[in-house]
Design a protein around this motif. Structure first.
Motif, PDB file in Angstrom:
ATOM      1  N   LEU A  55       3.788 -80.192 -23.105  1.00  0.00           N
ATOM      2  CA  LEU A  55       3.493 -79.327 -21.967  1.00  0.00           C
ATOM      3  C   LEU A  55       3.016 -80.088 -20.748  1.00  0.00           C
ATOM      4  O   LEU A  55       3.280 -79.686 -19.611  1.00  0.00           O
ATOM      5  N   CYS A  56       2.313 -81.203 -21.001  1.00  0.00           N
ATOM      6  CA  CYS A  56       1.783 -81.959 -19.871  1.00  0.00           C
ATOM      7  C   CYS A  56       1.720 -83.429 -20.227  1.00  0.00           C
ATOM      8  O   CYS A  56       0.996 -83.828 -21.144  1.00  0.00           O
ATOM      9  N   TYR A  57       2.495 -84.250 -19.518  1.00  0.00           N
ATOM     10  CA  TYR A  57       2.510 -85.689 -19.743  1.00  0.00           C
ATOM     11  C   TYR A  57       1.463 -86.345 -18.855  1.00  0.00           C
ATOM     12  O   TYR A  57       1.544 -86.274 -17.614  1.00  0.00           O
TER      13      TYR A  57
ATOM     14  N   HIS B 271      13.792 -87.705 -12.114  1.00  0.00           N
ATOM     15  CA  HIS B 271      13.962 -89.092 -12.550  1.00  0.00           C
ATOM     16  C   HIS B 271      13.607 -90.074 -11.437  1.00  0.00           C
ATOM     17  O   HIS B 271      13.442 -91.263 -11.691  1.00  0.00           O
ATOM     18  N   ARG B 272      13.488 -89.584 -10.220  1.00  0.00           N
ATOM     19  CA  ARG B 272      13.111 -90.444  -9.091  1.00  0.00           C
ATOM     20  C   ARG B 272      11.603 -90.421  -8.812  1.00  0.00           C
ATOM     21  O   ARG B 272      11.137 -91.079  -7.894  1.00  0.00           O
ATOM     22  N   SER B 273      10.859 -89.673  -9.607  1.00  0.00           N
ATOM     23  CA  SER B 273       9.445 -89.459  -9.310  1.00  0.00           C
ATOM     24  C   SER B 273       8.587 -90.637  -9.763  1.00  0.00           C
ATOM     25  O   SER B 273       8.961 -91.429 -10.642  1.00  0.00           O
ATOM     26  N   ALA B 274       7.398 -90.711  -9.174  1.00  0.00           N
ATOM     27  CA  ALA B 274       6.429 -91.743  -9.559  1.00  0.00           C
ATOM     28  C   ALA B 274       5.930 -91.530 -10.974  1.00  0.00           C
ATOM     29  O   ALA B 274       5.465 -92.476 -11.618  1.00  0.00           O
ATOM     30  N   ASP B 275       6.027 -90.309 -11.480  1.00  0.00           N
ATOM     31  CA  ASP B 275       5.615 -90.042 -12.863  1.00  0.00           C
ATOM     32  C   ASP B 275       6.638 -90.577 -13.866  1.00  0.00           C
ATOM     33  O   ASP B 275       6.266 -91.076 -14.927  1.00  0.00           O
ATOM     34  N   TYR B 276       7.930 -90.441 -13.529  1.00  0.00           N
ATOM     35  CA  TYR B 276       8.959 -90.811 -14.509  1.00  0.00           C
ATOM     36  C   TYR B 276       9.336 -92.290 -14.464  1.00  0.00           C
ATOM     37  O   TYR B 276       9.646 -92.877 -15.501  1.00  0.00           O
ATOM     38  N   GLU B 277       9.318 -92.892 -13.304  1.00  0.00           N
ATOM     39  CA  GLU B 277       9.791 -94.276 -13.188  1.00  0.00           C
ATOM     40  C   GLU B 277       9.106 -95.240 -14.167  1.00  0.00           C
ATOM     41  O   GLU B 277       9.775 -96.098 -14.751  1.00  0.00           O
TER      42      GLU B 277
ATOM     43  N   ALA C  12      10.983 -97.652 -17.145  1.00  0.00           N
ATOM     44  CA  ALA C  12      10.692 -99.084 -17.042  1.00  0.00           C
ATOM     45  C   ALA C  12      10.023 -99.590 -18.310  1.00  0.00           C
ATOM     46  O   ALA C  12      10.353-100.670 -18.829  1.00  0.00           O
ATOM     47  N   ASP C  13       9.082 -98.818 -18.846  1.00  0.00           N
ATOM     48  CA  ASP C  13       8.403 -99.218 -20.088  1.00  0.00           C
ATOM     49  C   ASP C  13       9.362 -99.195 -21.275  1.00  0.00           C
ATOM     50  O   ASP C  13       9.279-100.049 -22.166  1.00  0.00           O
ATOM     51  N   ALA C  14      10.259 -98.210 -21.279  1.00  0.00           N
ATOM     52  CA  ALA C  14      11.235 -98.144 -22.370  1.00  0.00           C
ATOM     53  C   ALA C  14      12.081 -99.413 -22.406  1.00  0.00           C
ATOM     54  O   ALA C  14      12.287-100.014 -23.466  1.00  0.00           O
ATOM     55  N   GLU C  15      12.562 -99.838 -21.244  1.00  0.00           N
ATOM     56  CA  GLU C  15      13.364-101.064 -21.205  1.00  0.00           C
ATOM     57  C   GLU C  15      12.533-102.277 -21.600  1.00  0.00           C
ATOM     58  O   GLU C  15      12.998-103.131 -22.379  1.00  0.00           O
ATOM     59  N   ALA C  16      11.331-102.382 -21.096  1.00  0.00           N
ATOM     60  CA  ALA C  16      10.482-103.534 -21.408  1.00  0.00           C
ATOM     61  C   ALA C  16      10.183-103.605 -22.900  1.00  0.00           C
ATOM     62  O   ALA C  16      10.208-104.690 -23.511  1.00  0.00           O
TER      63      ALA C  16
ATOM     64  N   TYR D 212      14.433 -87.087 -21.000  1.00  0.00           N
ATOM     65  CA  TYR D 212      13.547 -86.836 -22.137  1.00  0.00           C
ATOM     66  C   TYR D 212      13.928 -87.704 -23.342  1.00  0.00           C
ATOM     67  O   TYR D 212      13.056 -88.176 -24.070  1.00  0.00           O
ATOM     68  N   THR D 213      15.210 -87.926 -23.540  1.00  0.00           N
ATOM     69  CA  THR D 213      15.642 -88.748 -24.677  1.00  0.00           C
ATOM     70  C   THR D 213      15.212 -90.197 -24.482  1.00  0.00           C
ATOM     71  O   THR D 213      14.870 -90.881 -25.448  1.00  0.00           O
ATOM     72  N   ILE D 214      15.203 -90.684 -23.258  1.00  0.00           N
ATOM     73  CA  ILE D 214      14.694 -92.033 -22.974  1.00  0.00           C
ATOM     74  C   ILE D 214      13.201 -92.102 -23.278  1.00  0.00           C
ATOM     75  O   ILE D 214      12.711 -93.077 -23.857  1.00  0.00           O
ATOM     76  N   TYR D 215      12.481 -91.051 -22.899  1.00  0.00           N
ATOM     77  CA  TYR D 215      11.049 -90.966 -23.235  1.00  0.00           C
ATOM     78  C   TYR D 215      10.851 -91.019 -24.750  1.00  0.00           C
ATOM     79  O   TYR D 215       9.972 -91.738 -25.259  1.00  0.00           O
ATOM     80  N   MET D 216      11.662 -90.273 -25.497  1.00  0.00           N
ATOM     81  CA  MET D 216      11.546 -90.285 -26.957  1.00  0.00           C
ATOM     82  C   MET D 216      11.870 -91.669 -27.523  1.00  0.00           C
ATOM     83  O   MET D 216      11.223 -92.137 -28.462  1.00  0.00           O
TER      84      MET D 216
END
Length: 363
Positions: free
Chosen positions: A27-29, A41-47, A51-55, A243-247
């Motif tokens: 409900l709230c990240y 996907h362009r937001s400061a919350d998502y970027e 980036a962390d997923a790739e790292a 969301y799948t990238i987040y997962m």
């Protein structure tokens, strides 16, 4: 809550800690006031998420700096077309090894596009019960690439070695074995994988491509399939599967918390050995794959009686051992024991197999 052991080949089980974390943040990240599902996907919350997923993936797989990591859509099957479209410009021809259904589909897709493609090895005549032996002299030296499917989900086989393609870039579909054990990324020109087996829910496709291979795309190819376009735009030429990238990021975190891919391999070997050791110790079930080609992720077996196979899958499902029916093109049973399958799940399966054999004697 009554969780079952899900032996599906994909979408497959996800680690419980990952599901719990995702539920907590649904409900709230963080302090964003919204779900990751709702973020731009362009937001400061998502970027930072992508980036962390790739790292984390780079750390997990020890991906060299001269490789691009792309988070795409369309499934691994879309890459059957994207691979030749992106690479055929190197020399105009490509070689394929066909070791099962998906490598066969990849080969046919390249053929359909009218390119000079050649099947240099296949085990089709043996019902794909092992992977082919590939030597450097079999590969055309002017091939743009050699394509293989590293782990064959349907038939339960895996290459026990990385083929030596010499100067020809090796392209591999790792959909059903990605992040299950360490792999030397530098031995490959391109790795691609659908995420829904070992990495995340369905919807994400991973491509890892060496930078020097980004300049050979067919100029007529669709922009959405061009790796260079996606690399130049940080996987955000269009809206990615956020969301799948987040997962996937949560899964990477989970594996890193366990100790990385060396530990993951030990855990997976322990599960696979338990099941294979039982199969090798009895004669009720038949394991059709030759031992040297056995997959650590997908274990296939049959009773030799199609009606018994159906009964097995039905009764197993009734006791919480779900999705053990083999692929329709093969029959029998298939236990997909990916990263998230706990050891206890394989123990429960072996116990059921013993009981079923005792209670259902063959004619």
């Amino acid at each position: 809550m009554n969780r079952v052991y899900n032996f599906s080949a994909g979408p497959s089980m996800l680690p419980m800690p990952v599901l719990q974390r995702a539920a907590d943040e649904l409900l709230c990240y963080g302090e964003s006031g919204m779900s990751v599902m709702e973020m731009s996907h362009r937001s400061a919350d998502y970027e930072p998420i992508i980036a962390d997923a790739e790292a984390m993936l780079r750390r997990l797989m020890n991906i060299p700096d001269n490789y691009k990591v792309l988070f795409l859509q369309g499934g691994a099957s879309t890459q059957f077309a994207a691979v030749p479209l992106n690479l055929i410009g190197r020399t105009g021809k490509a070689d394929y090894a066909v070791s099962g259904q998906f490598s066969g589909k990849a080969f046919k897709e390249a053929q359909k596009m009218g390119y000079d493609v050649k099947c240099i090895a296949t085990t089709k005549d043996d019902n794909f019960d092992h992977v082919p032996v590939i030597t450097k002299d079999m590969i055309r030296p002017d091939a743009a690439y050699l394509h293989i499917c590293f782990n064959n989900t349907i038939y339960g086989t895996k290459y026990p070695y990385i083929p030596d393609a010499g100067d020809v870039p090796l392209v591999a579909d790792l959909s059903s074995c990605i992040i299950s054990e360490p792999v030397d990324v530098s031995r490959f020109g391109v790795i691609y994988a659908g995420a829904q087996k070992n990495m995340a829910p369905a919807g994400l496709t991973l491509v890892i491509v060496r930078e020097d291979l980004l300049d050979y795309a067919d100029p007529k190819m669709p922009t959405m399939l061009e790796w260079k376009t996606m690399a130049d735009n940080g996987s955000m030429y269009n809206t990615p599967p956020c969301y799948t990238i987040y997962m996937a990021k949560l899964v990477y975190e989970w594996i890193l918390s366990l100790g990385g891919l060396d530990v993951m391999k030990q855990m997976n070997e322990r599960k696979a050995n338990l099941l294979y050791d039982y199969l090798d110790s009895q004669d009720y079930y038949i394991a059709p794959v030759k031992k040297e080609s056995r997959s650590m992720m997908n274990v296939t077996f049959v009773t030799g009686d199609a009606e018994l196979d159906k009964k097995f899958a039905k009764e197993a499902a009734a006791v919480g051992l779900k999705n053990l029916k083999g692929h329709r093109s093969v029959g029998g049973m298939r236990a997909s024991i990916y990263n998230a399958m706990p050891y206890e799940g394989v123990e429960a399966l072996v116990a059921f197999m013993k009981d079923f054999a005792a209670n259902n004697p063959k004619a």
